[in-house]
Design a protein around this motif. Structure first.
Motif, PDB file in Angstrom:
ATOM      1  N   LEU A 488      21.423  -3.161  17.322  1.00 61.84           N
ATOM      2  CA  LEU A 488      20.276  -3.746  18.017  1.00 61.84           C
ATOM      3  C   LEU A 488      19.031  -2.872  17.843  1.00 61.84           C
ATOM      4  CD1 LEU A 488      20.036  -6.346  19.701  1.00 61.84           C
ATOM      5  CD2 LEU A 488      20.173  -4.928  21.751  1.00 61.84           C
ATOM      6  N   LEU A 489      19.190  -1.561  17.945  1.00 58.98           N
ATOM      7  CA  LEU A 489      18.054  -0.654  17.778  1.00 58.98           C
ATOM      8  C   LEU A 489      17.545  -0.664  16.337  1.00 58.98           C
ATOM      9  CD1 LEU A 489      19.272   2.338  19.970  1.00 58.98           C
ATOM     10  CD2 LEU A 489      17.197   0.992  20.345  1.00 58.98           C
ATOM     11  N   GLU A 497       9.436  -8.868  14.080  1.00 65.06           N
ATOM     12  CA  GLU A 497       9.441 -10.244  14.582  1.00 65.06           C
ATOM     13  C   GLU A 497      10.565 -10.489  15.583  1.00 65.06           C
ATOM     14  OE1 GLU A 497      12.027 -10.071  10.931  1.00 65.06           O
ATOM     15  OE2 GLU A 497      10.063  -9.267  11.573  1.00 65.06           O
ATOM     16  N   GLN A 498      11.566  -9.579  15.642  1.00 63.10           N
ATOM     17  CA  GLN A 498      12.691  -9.756  16.565  1.00 63.10           C
ATOM     18  C   GLN A 498      12.525  -8.965  17.865  1.00 63.10           C
ATOM     19  OE1 GLN A 498      15.201 -11.838  16.283  1.00 63.10           O
ATOM     20  NE2 GLN A 498      14.417 -12.588  14.317  1.00 63.10           N
ATOM     21  N   ARG A 499      11.460  -8.186  17.974  1.00 60.43           N
ATOM     22  CA  ARG A 499      11.319  -7.305  19.134  1.00 60.43           C
ATOM     23  C   ARG A 499      11.176  -8.083  20.441  1.00 60.43           C
ATOM     24  NH1 ARG A 499       7.260  -3.156  15.942  1.00 60.43           N
ATOM     25  NH2 ARG A 499       8.884  -2.287  14.571  1.00 60.43           N
ATOM     26  N   GLN A 500      10.389  -9.141  20.407  1.00 58.08           N
ATOM     27  CA  GLN A 500      10.210  -9.935  21.623  1.00 58.08           C
ATOM     28  C   GLN A 500      11.526 -10.562  22.056  1.00 58.08           C
ATOM     29  OE1 GLN A 500       7.267 -10.400  23.611  1.00 58.08           O
ATOM     30  NE2 GLN A 500       8.979 -11.039  24.897  1.00 58.08           N
ATOM     31  N   ALA A 501      12.309 -11.062  21.098  1.00 59.31           N
ATOM     32  CA  ALA A 501      13.595 -11.697  21.426  1.00 59.31           C
ATOM     33  C   ALA A 501      14.560 -10.681  22.045  1.00 59.31           C
ATOM     34  CB  ALA A 501      14.208 -12.314  20.170  1.00 59.31           C
ATOM     35  N   ILE A 502      14.547  -9.463  21.488  1.00 62.47           N
ATOM     36  CA  ILE A 502      15.438  -8.422  22.016  1.00 62.47           C
ATOM     37  C   ILE A 502      15.038  -8.042  23.440  1.00 62.47           C
ATOM     38  CG2 ILE A 502      16.106  -5.999  21.737  1.00 62.47           C
ATOM     39  CD1 ILE A 502      15.972  -6.455  18.702  1.00 62.47           C
ATOM     40  N   LEU A 511      20.338  -5.804  31.119  1.00 62.39           N
ATOM     41  CA  LEU A 511      21.146  -4.848  30.372  1.00 62.39           C
ATOM     42  C   LEU A 511      20.339  -3.597  30.048  1.00 62.39           C
ATOM     43  CD1 LEU A 511      22.992  -7.178  27.822  1.00 62.39           C
ATOM     44  CD2 LEU A 511      23.968  -6.049  29.821  1.00 62.39           C
ATOM     45  N   GLN A 512      21.045  -2.470  29.992  1.00 58.79           N
ATOM     46  CA  GLN A 512      20.468  -1.202  29.579  1.00 58.79           C
ATOM     47  C   GLN A 512      21.329  -0.621  28.459  1.00 58.79           C
ATOM     48  OE1 GLN A 512      17.693   0.148  30.818  1.00 58.79           O
ATOM     49  NE2 GLN A 512      17.368  -1.434  32.393  1.00 58.79           N
ATOM     50  N   PHE A 513      20.739   0.256  27.662  1.00 60.70           N
ATOM     51  CA  PHE A 513      21.530   0.974  26.667  1.00 60.70           C
ATOM     52  C   PHE A 513      22.408   1.984  27.395  1.00 60.70           C
ATOM     53  CE2 PHE A 513      18.067  -0.684  24.126  1.00 60.70           C
ATOM     54  CZ  PHE A 513      18.728  -1.111  22.984  1.00 60.70           C
ATOM     55  N   SER A 514      23.701   1.930  27.140  1.00 59.00           N
ATOM     56  CA  SER A 514      24.652   2.753  27.895  1.00 59.00           C
ATOM     57  C   SER A 514      24.849   4.138  27.303  1.00 59.00           C
ATOM     58  CB  SER A 514      26.012   2.046  27.971  1.00 59.00           C
ATOM     59  OG  SER A 514      25.899   0.836  28.677  1.00 59.00           O
ATOM     60  N   ALA A 593      25.248  -8.811  19.182  1.00 58.53           N
ATOM     61  CA  ALA A 593      25.134  -7.460  19.722  1.00 58.53           C
ATOM     62  C   ALA A 593      24.880  -7.489  21.224  1.00 58.53           C
ATOM     63  CB  ALA A 593      24.018  -6.704  19.004  1.00 58.53           C
ATOM     64  N   ILE A 594      23.951  -8.364  21.652  1.00 63.33           N
ATOM     65  CA  ILE A 594      23.666  -8.497  23.082  1.00 63.33           C
ATOM     66  C   ILE A 594      24.923  -8.953  23.826  1.00 63.33           C
ATOM     67  CG2 ILE A 594      22.407  -9.871  24.779  1.00 63.33           C
ATOM     68  CD1 ILE A 594      20.607  -7.841  23.664  1.00 63.33           C
ATOM     69  N   ALA A 595      25.642  -9.905  23.242  1.00 63.46           N
ATOM     70  CA  ALA A 595      26.866 -10.408  23.876  1.00 63.46           C
ATOM     71  C   ALA A 595      27.908  -9.302  24.020  1.00 63.46           C
ATOM     72  CB  ALA A 595      27.433 -11.572  23.068  1.00 63.46           C
ATOM     73  N   CYS A 596      28.037  -8.447  23.019  1.00 64.25           N
ATOM     74  CA  CYS A 596      29.011  -7.353  23.088  1.00 64.25           C
ATOM     75  C   CYS A 596      28.635  -6.339  24.166  1.00 64.25           C
ATOM     76  CB  CYS A 596      29.114  -6.662  21.733  1.00 64.25           C
ATOM     77  SG  CYS A 596      30.033  -7.617  20.512  1.00 64.25           S
ATOM     78  N   MET A 597      27.343  -6.018  24.266  1.00 64.83           N
ATOM     79  CA  MET A 597      26.898  -5.107  25.322  1.00 64.83           C
ATOM     80  C   MET A 597      27.182  -5.702  26.692  1.00 64.83           C
ATOM     81  SD  MET A 597      23.262  -3.924  23.611  1.00 64.83           S
ATOM     82  CE  MET A 597      22.668  -3.105  25.088  1.00 64.83           C
ATOM     83  N   ASP A 598      26.880  -6.989  26.823  1.00 66.83           N
ATOM     84  CA  ASP A 598      27.140  -7.686  28.085  1.00 66.83           C
ATOM     85  C   ASP A 598      28.639  -7.715  28.381  1.00 66.83           C
ATOM     86  OD1 ASP A 598      26.498  -8.967  30.387  1.00 66.83           O
ATOM     87  OD2 ASP A 598      25.911 -10.865  29.457  1.00 66.83           O
TER      88      ASP A 598
END
Length: 654
Positions: A488-489, A497-502, A511-514, A593-598
Motif C-alpha cells: 500500500l505504501l 493518482e491512487q493517493r486519494q483512494a488510499i 485503519l492505521q499502519f500497525s 491490501a486494505i482488506a488484508c489490513m482490515d
C-alpha cells in the motif's frame, strides 16, 4: 556415614526436645498470628503466606500445597535427607544421648558422632587461642591494625572473635597437641595444620595473620579466614574444605545477620570480611560476606530463608574491579533474577570505595539511603551495557542493541520483559519519542524473530468448527501485515493518482499502519504535508498532480537524520520489474491490501471476544456471557464478509 537403626527412645526424646518453631525458623521467616505462626511455604512458590506452624501441636501445615508433619519430617523434606540423618542432627543440636537397637553398633556410631564434636571443639579452642594471642605483645601489630586502620572498637573485635595467629611454624600445633592433647589427625581434619612433605611432622596453616573466625548459622566456629600483615600472598587465606566447612555453602556473619535480615526484610552481601564487620559495627546488621567467591544457589537460598520479599543487595566497589566482582558474585543467581525469584539489586559505591572505606567518611544513614535507592539488577546491567558508548555512532549502537537483546531474551516473566523492552526502546531512541514504537518493534523482532504460524481460532465448544474462517489458515499476522502495508505504501509513493483512494479507504475503515516502521514512514509523509500547509496531506489536489519523484526525494532528504530507519523502508522508494507488474493492477491491489489490513484487525478483535466468552461462566454471569457471545459472533460475520471482498490473495500478488 552408615547410620544403624536408632532406638525408639532416642527418636521420642528428639521429638520432645526439638521445638518445631525453633527448627522451622532456621529456614522460614515466621510471623506470630494468634496462637500459631505463619510464613511463606518453603515447598512451593507463593506470594502470600499459607504455611502455618503450631507450637502447641508441634506440627506444620501448608494450605497451599498440603505439606505437613513434625520437625523431623520438615528437615527431611526440605533437605532431602534420611530419617536417621535428621534425627542424629537434631539429637546433637538438642543434646539428646543416642542409642541404637544393636548394642555392638553403638561404639562405631558414637565414634563417628564424636569426630564432628571433636572438630567443633578443637576449632572453638583454636579461636580462643587466637583471641588470646591478639592481646599478647606479639599480637600488638594486629591489634593496632584493627583499631587504627579498620577503626574498630573493642566491642566489635570481641563480637566477631577476632584474633592473631603467631609467627611460628608450630605454635598452634604445640598448644593443641602437646598442651591440650588433641590428636594431630583431628587438627588436620579441621584444616588447622598440614603434614610436612619431608621429615615428618606438621606445620600450622595460619602464621602471622589476623584471624577471623567463620561460623555456621548456629554460631559455631567451622573455619577461619586469615589476613596477612605483611606482603605475603595470598592477602586472605581461608581454611580448606572440611567435613564442617564448605566455602560455597557458607556466608560470613550470617549467624550475626539473620535476625537483622528478617527484621529489615533485606539482605546485603559484600565481598570482604571487614566490609561486613564495618557494617555491623555501624548498626547495619543485615550484612553478610560471600567469602570472595561467586554466589552459589546454596548460599542464596540460605540467605533467602530470612527475607520474606526475597530482596538481596550486592554491594561492591564502583570501579572496574568492583564491577567485575559484582558480575562474578552474581554467578548462578542470574537465573533466579531473570525468573523473578529473587529481587536482586546492585549497589556500587562511588570512587571505588568498599563499604568499610565508605563508612570512614560517611554516616550509616548515608549508606542506608544508598541501599534504599539501589537499582534493580536488570537496570544495572542495562547501564553497564550503554556505559561509555556513543549511541549516535552506528557501531556502538549496534553492539549495545545486540547486548540488550541478549539480556531481554533471558527475562522469563512476560510483563517484566515488556517493561524492559519499552525501557530499552526509550534509551535507544535518544530522546526522540517518535522513534520509541519503532525501537520496540525492532527489539521484539530480534527477541523472537520467528513468529509461530497462526491458524484461525475455533471455539472450545466446537461451535464454529465448520466455518470458512477455521478451514483456511492464513500466513502469520506479521507476514500478512508486512506484505499488505508495504504494498500500500509503495503504491502511495509511486502512484499519485491512487493517493486519494488510499486515504479514503483508510479513513472509512478507521485503519492505521500497525508495523512501527511503516507507521513511522506514514507519519513523516503527514509531517511533510503539514509543513506545506495542507490538511489532507499528499491526497490534496495540489499534490495529486505532483510527480512521485518529488515526494520520494523529499522523504529521502527527511530521512537523512534517521539512517537506521532507512534500512527498513528504503526498498519502498524503488520499483523493480515485479513491483511494476503489481502497480499496473493498482485498484485491485489497493482493495486487497486494505482488506488484508482490515482482516488482521478483525481477527484480533474476534480472538479477544472469543477468549473472554470461553473464560466466562454462563451460570454465574449470564449477561456478560451473552454479551461476549454476540460480540465475537458479530466479528465472525464481518470476517466472512471481508474474506469474500478479497478478490484475490495478497500472497499471490507478492
Amino acid at each position: 556415614m552408615q547410620i544403624p537403626r536408632l532406638h525408639p527412645d532416642t527418636i521420642e526424646e528428639v521429638k520432645l526436645r526439638a521445638d518445631i518453631v525453633d527448627v522451622v525458623s532456621e529456614y522460614v521467616v515466621l510471623r506470630k498470628r494468634g496462637k500459631d505462626f505463619v510464613g511463606l511455604c518453603p515447598f512451593h512458590d507463593e506470594k502470600s503466606p499459607s504455611f502455618t506452624v503450631s507450637q502447641t501441636k508441634q506440627m506444620y501445615y501448608c494450605f497451599g500445597c498440603q505439606a505437613g508433619g513434625n520437625a523431623i519430617k520438615f528437615v527431611m523434606e526440605l533437605g532431602k535427607r534420611s530419617f536417621a540423618d535428621v534425627v542424629l542432627d537434631l539429637a546433637r543440636r538438642y543434646q539428646v544421648p543416642v542409642q541404637t537397637l544393636e548394642p555392638e553398633q553403638r561404639q562405631e556410631l558414637q565414634r563417628q558422632l564424636s569426630l564432628r564434636e571433636q572438630l567443633y571443639e578443637v576449632l572453638a579452642t583454636s579461636a580462643q587461642f587466637y583471641q588470646h594471642a591478639l592481646r599478647q605483645s606479639q599480637g600488638q601489630k594486629a591489634l593496632q591494625y584493627l583499631q587504627s586502620n579498620r577503626q574498630l572498637k573493642e566491642e566489635t573485635i570481641q563480637q566477631f572473635g577476632l584474633g592473631y595467629a603467631p609467627v611460628g611454624w608450630e605454635t598452634l600445633y604445640r598448644y593443641l597437641v602437646e598442651d591440650k592433647h588433641y590428636p594431630a589427625q583431628i587438627l588436620e581434619k579441621a584444616g588447622l595444620i598440614k603434614p610436612r612433605k619431608e621429615g615428618g611432622g606438621y606445620y600450622d596453616v595460619f602464621r602471622d595473620r589476623l584471624m577471623i573466625p567463620i561460623r555456621d548459622v548456629q554460631g559455631r566456629v567451622i573455619a577461619f579466614g586469615g589476613r596477612t600483615l605483611t606482603d605475603e600472598q595470598p592477602k586472605y587465606l581461608n581454611s580448606p574444605e572440611t567435613e564442617l566447612f564448605s566455602k560455597g555453602k557458607t556466608l560470613f556473619a550470617l549467624d550475626q545477620a539473620k535476625g537483622g535480615i528478617s527484621q529489615l526484610d533485606q539482605a546485603v552481601v559484600v565481598e570482604g570480611y571487614f566490609d561486613a564487620i564495618a557494617l555491623h559495627a555501624a548498626g547495619i546488621n543485615n550484612a553478610v560476606a560471600s567469602l570472595g567467591t561467586a554466589l552459589s544457589l546454596e548460599q542464596v537460598r540460605l540467605i533467602l530463608r530470612y527475607t520474606e520479599s526475597k530482596q538481596l543487595v550486592l554491594n561492591f566497589d564502583a570501579d572496574k574491579a568492583g564491577t567485575n566482582a559484582a558480575e562474578r558474585a552474581i554467578g548462578e543467581i542470574a537465573e533466579l533474577a531473570y525468573k523473578g525469584e529473587v529481587q536482586l539489586k546492585i549497589l556500587n559505591l562511588a570512587d571505588g570505595k568498599d563499604a568499610d572505606e565508605y563508612l570512614h567518611s560517611h554516616t550509616p544513614e548515608d549508606y542506608g539511603e544508598l541501599l534504599k535507592n539501589a537499582p534493580l539488577w536488570l537496570d544495572w546491567q542495562i547501564q553497564q551495557i550503554i556505559q561509555n558508548r556513543d549511541l549516535k555512532q552506528a557501531t556502538d549502537f549496534q553492539q549495545a542493541t545486540q547486548q540488550l537483546v541478549k539480556l531481554l531474551k533471558n527475562i522469563a516473566n512476560s510483563d517484566t520483559r515488556n517493561y524492559y523492552v519499552s525501557y530499552c526502546a526509550e534509551i535507544l531512541s535518544l530522546g526522540d519519542t517518535r522513534l520509541i514504537p519503532l525501537r520496540v518493534e525492532n527489539l521484539l523482532t530480534q527477541i523472537a524473530p520467528a513468529a509461530a504460524a497462526y491458524t484461525k481460532p475455533v471455539s472450545a465448544k466446537q461451535a464454529w468448527g465448520s466455518s470458512k474462517i477455521s478451514q483456511s489458515p492464513l500466513p502469520t499476522e506479521r507476514s500478512l501485515l508486512e506484505h499488505a502495508e508495504a504494498l500500500l505504501l509503495r503504491i502511495y509513493l509511486h502512484c499519485p493518482e491512487q493517493r486519494q483512494a488510499i486515504i479514503t479507504e483508510l479513513e472509512e475503515r478507521d485503519l492505521q499502519f500497525s508495523l512501527s516502521h511503516h507507521r513511522f514512514l506514514w507519519q513523516q509523509i503527514l509531517e511533510i504535508s503539514s509543513g506545506d500547509g495542507e490538511t489532507r496531506n499528499w491526497a490534496s489536489p495540489r499534490f495529486a498532480n505532483a510527480s512521485q519523484p518529488d515526494l520520494i526525494s523529499r522523504l529521502q532528504d527527511h530521512f537523512l537524520e534517521f539512517s537506521s530507519e532507512m534500512g527498513l523502508i528504503s526498498h519502498l522508494f524503488h520499483v523493480n520489474e515485479k513491483n511494476q507488474k503489481e502497480i499496473l493492477r493498482t485498484p485491485q491491489v489497493v482493495q486487497a491490501a486494505i482488506a488484508c489490513m482490515d482482516l488482521v484487525m478483525l481477527e484480533k478483535r474476534y480472538r479477544h471476544f472469543l477468549e473472554l466468552w470461553q473464560q466466562t461462566d454462563p451460570e454465574a454471569e449470564p449477561e456478560r456471557y451473552q454479551s461476549y457471545y454476540q460480540a465475537f459472533y458479530a466479528e465472525k460475520i464481518k470476517l466472512q464478509k471481508i474474506d469474500r471482498q478479497r478478490l484475490f490473495s495478497i500472497t499471490e500478488l507478492l
